[in-house]
Scaffold this motif. Sequence first.
Motif, PDB file in Angstrom:
ATOM      1  N   ARG A  16       0.473  10.576   6.768  1.00 50.21           N
ATOM      2  CA  ARG A  16       1.640  11.372   6.379  1.00 50.21           C
ATOM      3  C   ARG A  16       1.893  11.218   4.876  1.00 50.21           C
ATOM      4  O   ARG A  16       1.142  10.529   4.179  1.00 50.21           O
ATOM      5  CB  ARG A  16       2.876  10.915   7.169  1.00 50.21           C
ATOM      6  CG  ARG A  16       3.333   9.509   6.767  1.00 50.21           C
ATOM      7  CD  ARG A  16       4.648   9.127   7.444  1.00 50.21           C
ATOM      8  NE  ARG A  16       5.314   8.070   6.688  1.00 50.21           N
ATOM      9  CZ  ARG A  16       6.434   7.471   7.075  1.00 50.21           C
ATOM     10  NH1 ARG A  16       6.994   7.818   8.214  1.00 50.21           N
ATOM     11  NH2 ARG A  16       6.984   6.546   6.320  1.00 50.21           N
ATOM     12  N   ILE A  18       2.466  11.251   0.876  1.00 47.39           N
ATOM     13  CA  ILE A  18       1.606  11.498  -0.280  1.00 47.39           C
ATOM     14  C   ILE A  18       0.135  11.414   0.134  1.00 47.39           C
ATOM     15  O   ILE A  18      -0.685  12.234  -0.277  1.00 47.39           O
ATOM     16  CB  ILE A  18       1.929  10.480  -1.406  1.00 47.39           C
ATOM     17  CG1 ILE A  18       3.350  10.718  -1.949  1.00 47.39           C
ATOM     18  CG2 ILE A  18       0.903  10.564  -2.536  1.00 47.39           C
ATOM     19  CD1 ILE A  18       3.850   9.646  -2.930  1.00 47.39           C
ATOM     20  N   ASP A  37      -5.065   4.963   8.677  1.00 53.80           N
ATOM     21  CA  ASP A  37      -3.654   4.560   8.699  1.00 53.80           C
ATOM     22  C   ASP A  37      -3.462   3.557   9.838  1.00 53.80           C
ATOM     23  O   ASP A  37      -4.273   3.478  10.756  1.00 53.80           O
ATOM     24  CB  ASP A  37      -2.765   5.793   8.957  1.00 53.80           C
ATOM     25  CG  ASP A  37      -1.362   5.649   8.374  1.00 53.80           C
ATOM     26  OD1 ASP A  37      -1.075   6.297   7.349  1.00 53.80           O
ATOM     27  OD2 ASP A  37      -0.549   4.881   8.951  1.00 53.80           O
ATOM     28  N   ASP A  63      -5.376  -1.557   9.790  1.00 53.73           N
ATOM     29  CA  ASP A  63      -4.276  -2.209   9.077  1.00 53.73           C
ATOM     30  C   ASP A  63      -4.917  -2.775   7.814  1.00 53.73           C
ATOM     31  O   ASP A  63      -5.645  -3.772   7.865  1.00 53.73           O
ATOM     32  CB  ASP A  63      -3.670  -3.323   9.927  1.00 53.73           C
ATOM     33  CG  ASP A  63      -2.601  -4.111   9.162  1.00 53.73           C
ATOM     34  OD1 ASP A  63      -2.497  -3.968   7.925  1.00 53.73           O
ATOM     35  OD2 ASP A  63      -1.861  -4.872   9.818  1.00 53.73           O
ATOM     36  N   ASN A  90      -3.719   4.353  -1.311  1.00 57.48           N
ATOM     37  CA  ASN A  90      -2.387   4.978  -1.320  1.00 57.48           C
ATOM     38  C   ASN A  90      -1.396   4.285  -0.399  1.00 57.48           C
ATOM     39  O   ASN A  90      -0.200   4.286  -0.680  1.00 57.48           O
ATOM     40  CB  ASN A  90      -2.522   6.460  -0.917  1.00 57.48           C
ATOM     41  CG  ASN A  90      -1.200   7.052  -0.462  1.00 57.48           C
ATOM     42  OD1 ASN A  90      -0.356   7.412  -1.282  1.00 57.48           O
ATOM     43  ND2 ASN A  90      -0.990   7.126   0.855  1.00 57.48           N
ATOM     44  N   TYR A 157       8.774  -5.216  -4.896  1.00 60.00           N
ATOM     45  CA  TYR A 157       7.905  -4.033  -4.844  1.00 60.00           C
ATOM     46  C   TYR A 157       7.285  -3.808  -6.224  1.00 60.00           C
ATOM     47  O   TYR A 157       6.080  -3.546  -6.347  1.00 60.00           O
ATOM     48  CB  TYR A 157       8.760  -2.840  -4.422  1.00 60.00           C
ATOM     49  CG  TYR A 157       8.092  -1.480  -4.433  1.00 60.00           C
ATOM     50  CD1 TYR A 157       7.164  -1.112  -3.462  1.00 60.00           C
ATOM     51  CD2 TYR A 157       8.434  -0.522  -5.397  1.00 60.00           C
ATOM     52  CE1 TYR A 157       6.586   0.152  -3.465  1.00 60.00           C
ATOM     53  CE2 TYR A 157       7.872   0.736  -5.402  1.00 60.00           C
ATOM     54  CZ  TYR A 157       6.949   1.076  -4.440  1.00 60.00           C
ATOM     55  OH  TYR A 157       6.385   2.337  -4.438  1.00 60.00           O
ATOM     56  N   LYS A 161       3.302  -3.599  -7.290  1.00 58.10           N
ATOM     57  CA  LYS A 161       2.748  -2.410  -7.953  1.00 58.10           C
ATOM     58  C   LYS A 161       2.250  -2.745  -9.365  1.00 58.10           C
ATOM     59  O   LYS A 161       1.261  -2.172  -9.834  1.00 58.10           O
ATOM     60  CB  LYS A 161       3.788  -1.285  -7.977  1.00 58.10           C
ATOM     61  CG  LYS A 161       4.133  -0.725  -6.589  1.00 58.10           C
ATOM     62  CD  LYS A 161       2.904  -0.166  -5.881  1.00 58.10           C
ATOM     63  CE  LYS A 161       3.273   0.674  -4.662  1.00 58.10           C
ATOM     64  NZ  LYS A 161       2.071   1.207  -3.978  1.00 58.10           N
ATOM     65  N   THR A 190       9.414  10.585  -5.105  1.00 58.45           N
ATOM     66  CA  THR A 190       8.663  11.706  -4.531  1.00 58.45           C
ATOM     67  C   THR A 190       9.224  11.986  -3.143  1.00 58.45           C
ATOM     68  O   THR A 190       9.530  11.047  -2.397  1.00 58.45           O
ATOM     69  CB  THR A 190       7.158  11.330  -4.444  1.00 58.45           C
ATOM     70  OG1 THR A 190       6.731  10.838  -5.722  1.00 58.45           O
ATOM     71  CG2 THR A 190       6.303  12.522  -4.069  1.00 58.45           C
ATOM     72  N   THR A 192       9.209  12.236   0.330  1.00 55.82           N
ATOM     73  CA  THR A 192       8.419  11.939   1.535  1.00 55.82           C
ATOM     74  C   THR A 192       9.333  11.261   2.551  1.00 55.82           C
ATOM     75  O   THR A 192      10.494  10.981   2.259  1.00 55.82           O
ATOM     76  CB  THR A 192       7.242  10.976   1.239  1.00 55.82           C
ATOM     77  OG1 THR A 192       7.781   9.697   0.891  1.00 55.82           O
ATOM     78  CG2 THR A 192       6.341  11.474   0.128  1.00 55.82           C
TER      79      THR A 192
HETATM   80  P1  NAD Z   1       4.989   6.944   3.505  1.00 59.90           P
HETATM   81  O1  NAD Z   1       5.753   5.818   4.065  1.00 59.90           O
HETATM   82  O2  NAD Z   1       5.470   8.339   3.781  1.00 59.90           O
HETATM   83  O3  NAD Z   1       3.457   6.839   3.910  1.00 59.90           O
HETATM   84  C1  NAD Z   1       2.764   5.617   3.805  1.00 59.90           C
HETATM   85  C2  NAD Z   1       1.693   5.558   4.869  1.00 59.90           C
HETATM   86  O4  NAD Z   1       1.051   4.268   4.762  1.00 59.90           O
HETATM   87  C3  NAD Z   1       2.253   5.675   6.291  1.00 59.90           C
HETATM   88  O5  NAD Z   1       1.541   6.639   7.031  1.00 59.90           O
HETATM   89  C4  NAD Z   1       2.065   4.264   6.851  1.00 59.90           C
HETATM   90  O6  NAD Z   1       1.826   4.240   8.253  1.00 59.90           O
HETATM   91  C5  NAD Z   1       0.865   3.759   6.063  1.00 59.90           C
HETATM   92  N1  NAD Z   1       0.789   2.296   6.074  1.00 59.90           N
HETATM   93  C6  NAD Z   1       1.797   1.415   5.879  1.00 59.90           C
HETATM   94  N2  NAD Z   1       1.360   0.161   6.040  1.00 59.90           N
HETATM   95  C7  NAD Z   1       0.041   0.238   6.353  1.00 59.90           C
HETATM   96  C8  NAD Z   1      -0.968  -0.716   6.645  1.00 59.90           C
HETATM   97  N3  NAD Z   1      -0.696  -2.034   6.680  1.00 59.90           N
HETATM   98  N4  NAD Z   1      -2.211  -0.279   6.931  1.00 59.90           N
HETATM   99  C9  NAD Z   1      -2.493   1.037   6.916  1.00 59.90           C
HETATM  100  N5  NAD Z   1      -1.584   1.995   6.645  1.00 59.90           N
HETATM  101  C10 NAD Z   1      -0.330   1.603   6.373  1.00 59.90           C
HETATM  102  O7  NAD Z   1       4.936   6.673   1.918  1.00 59.90           O
HETATM  103  P2  NAD Z   1       4.702   7.672   0.692  1.00 59.90           P
HETATM  104  O8  NAD Z   1       6.037   8.013   0.133  1.00 59.90           O
HETATM  105  O9  NAD Z   1       3.772   8.756   1.066  1.00 59.90           O
HETATM  106  O10 NAD Z   1       4.021   6.662  -0.344  1.00 59.90           O
HETATM  107  C11 NAD Z   1       2.619   6.588  -0.535  1.00 59.90           C
HETATM  108  C12 NAD Z   1       2.343   5.659  -1.714  1.00 59.90           C
HETATM  109  O11 NAD Z   1       3.010   6.134  -2.879  1.00 59.90           O
HETATM  110  C13 NAD Z   1       2.832   4.220  -1.512  1.00 59.90           C
HETATM  111  O12 NAD Z   1       1.899   3.320  -2.058  1.00 59.90           O
HETATM  112  C14 NAD Z   1       4.129   4.201  -2.286  1.00 59.90           C
HETATM  113  O13 NAD Z   1       4.472   2.892  -2.701  1.00 59.90           O
HETATM  114  C15 NAD Z   1       3.794   5.093  -3.443  1.00 59.90           C
HETATM  115  N6  NAD Z   1       4.961   5.680  -4.092  1.00 59.90           N
HETATM  116  C16 NAD Z   1       5.835   6.467  -3.405  1.00 59.90           C
HETATM  117  C17 NAD Z   1       6.950   6.984  -4.042  1.00 59.90           C
HETATM  118  C18 NAD Z   1       7.951   7.858  -3.330  1.00 59.90           C
HETATM  119  O14 NAD Z   1       9.026   8.105  -3.902  1.00 59.90           O
HETATM  120  N7  NAD Z   1       7.681   8.352  -2.141  1.00 59.90           N
HETATM  121  C19 NAD Z   1       7.166   6.709  -5.405  1.00 59.90           C
HETATM  122  C20 NAD Z   1       6.250   5.906  -6.075  1.00 59.90           C
HETATM  123  C21 NAD Z   1       5.151   5.406  -5.416  1.00 59.90           C
END
Ligand code: NAD
Length: 250
Positions: A16, A18, A37, A63, A90, A157, A161, A190, A192
């Motif tokens: 799901r 990004i 995932d 995982d 990601n 966090y 990062k 972003t 999501t």
């Molecule tokens: P999200 O929570 O919508 O999606 C993250 C996905 O990672 C999920 O499908 C989850 O099941 C999977 N995941 C979590 N732990 C896991 C594990 N141990 N093993 C395998 N999969 C695992 O998050 P997103 O908003 O799409 O974020 C994606 C990336 O972008 C992340 O690294 C996040 O830190 C980074 N990010 C997001 C934002 C934002 O505002 N959304 C901003 C900056 C950075």
Amino acid sequence: AAELTGRVAVVTGSARGIGLSIVRLLAERGASVVVTDINVEAGESSAAELRKEGHNAIFIAADISKETDVIQLIATAIDKLGSIGILVNNAGIVSTGPVTDIDLQHWQRLIDIDLTSVFLLVKAVLPHMMERRSGRIINIASVAGLNGGGLLGNSCYAAAKGGVIAFSKGIAREAGQHGVTSNVICPALTETDMTASMPEAQRRRIIDAIPLGRAGKPNEVAAAVAFLASDDASFITGATLEVDGGFMRR
Ligand code: NAD
């Protein structure tokens, strides 16, 4: 043929958000893609959706904080689709709150999922890329890794990062002579599922600090990944690309 035809891409956390946008765009550009995932149900259905759209996509559950899962993931991906040319780290979890409220167990989980996973994936994939003298590693960090994450109070966090950013640069140096590039993307807020539950006042404060005046879209991060994976980015390595609407320049 589309630009990434013949390339195999692994995108972690692509059930799901990004990650799903990234995996879809790489597939649209012609890559064969591995959706991976920890969320099996969502991952299976995202891969099925991509296949319905005509793409070559498989789902492999993992995982990514566990070394055995990562080794299995990469072995299965290579077995089913062939050598991996593009790795996108990601997957991640976010954590907010004052450091005094965060216990050691939570800190360790955050570091395992957001930082150790990147080490494990790179360690598993890099030897194959080096052997073929080609490969693209693209890591998704965050502006929090650059500025400490002040607006949300998410120092832990930010630490994870920040580690991803430094690791990406180090890998660029280590892998460059073997024809492999390593770059990092820092998104700001972003839209999501990860951020959907954020209190409106908090969201407002962040958006007020973004010169473009809005949150980013998953597609806008995906576009940067597709660029870094493309031939157009052949001389770019060790770079940090902010996809943040100007947040870091305000
Ligand atoms: P999200 O929570 O919508 O999606 C993250 C996905 O990672 C999920 O499908 C989850 O099941 C999977 N995941 C979590 N732990 C896991 C594990 N141990 N093993 C395998 N999969 C695992 O998050 P997103 O908003 O799409 O974020 C994606 C990336 O972008 C992340 O690294 C996040 O830190 C980074 N990010 C997001 C934002 C934002 O505002 N959304 C901003 C900056 C950075």
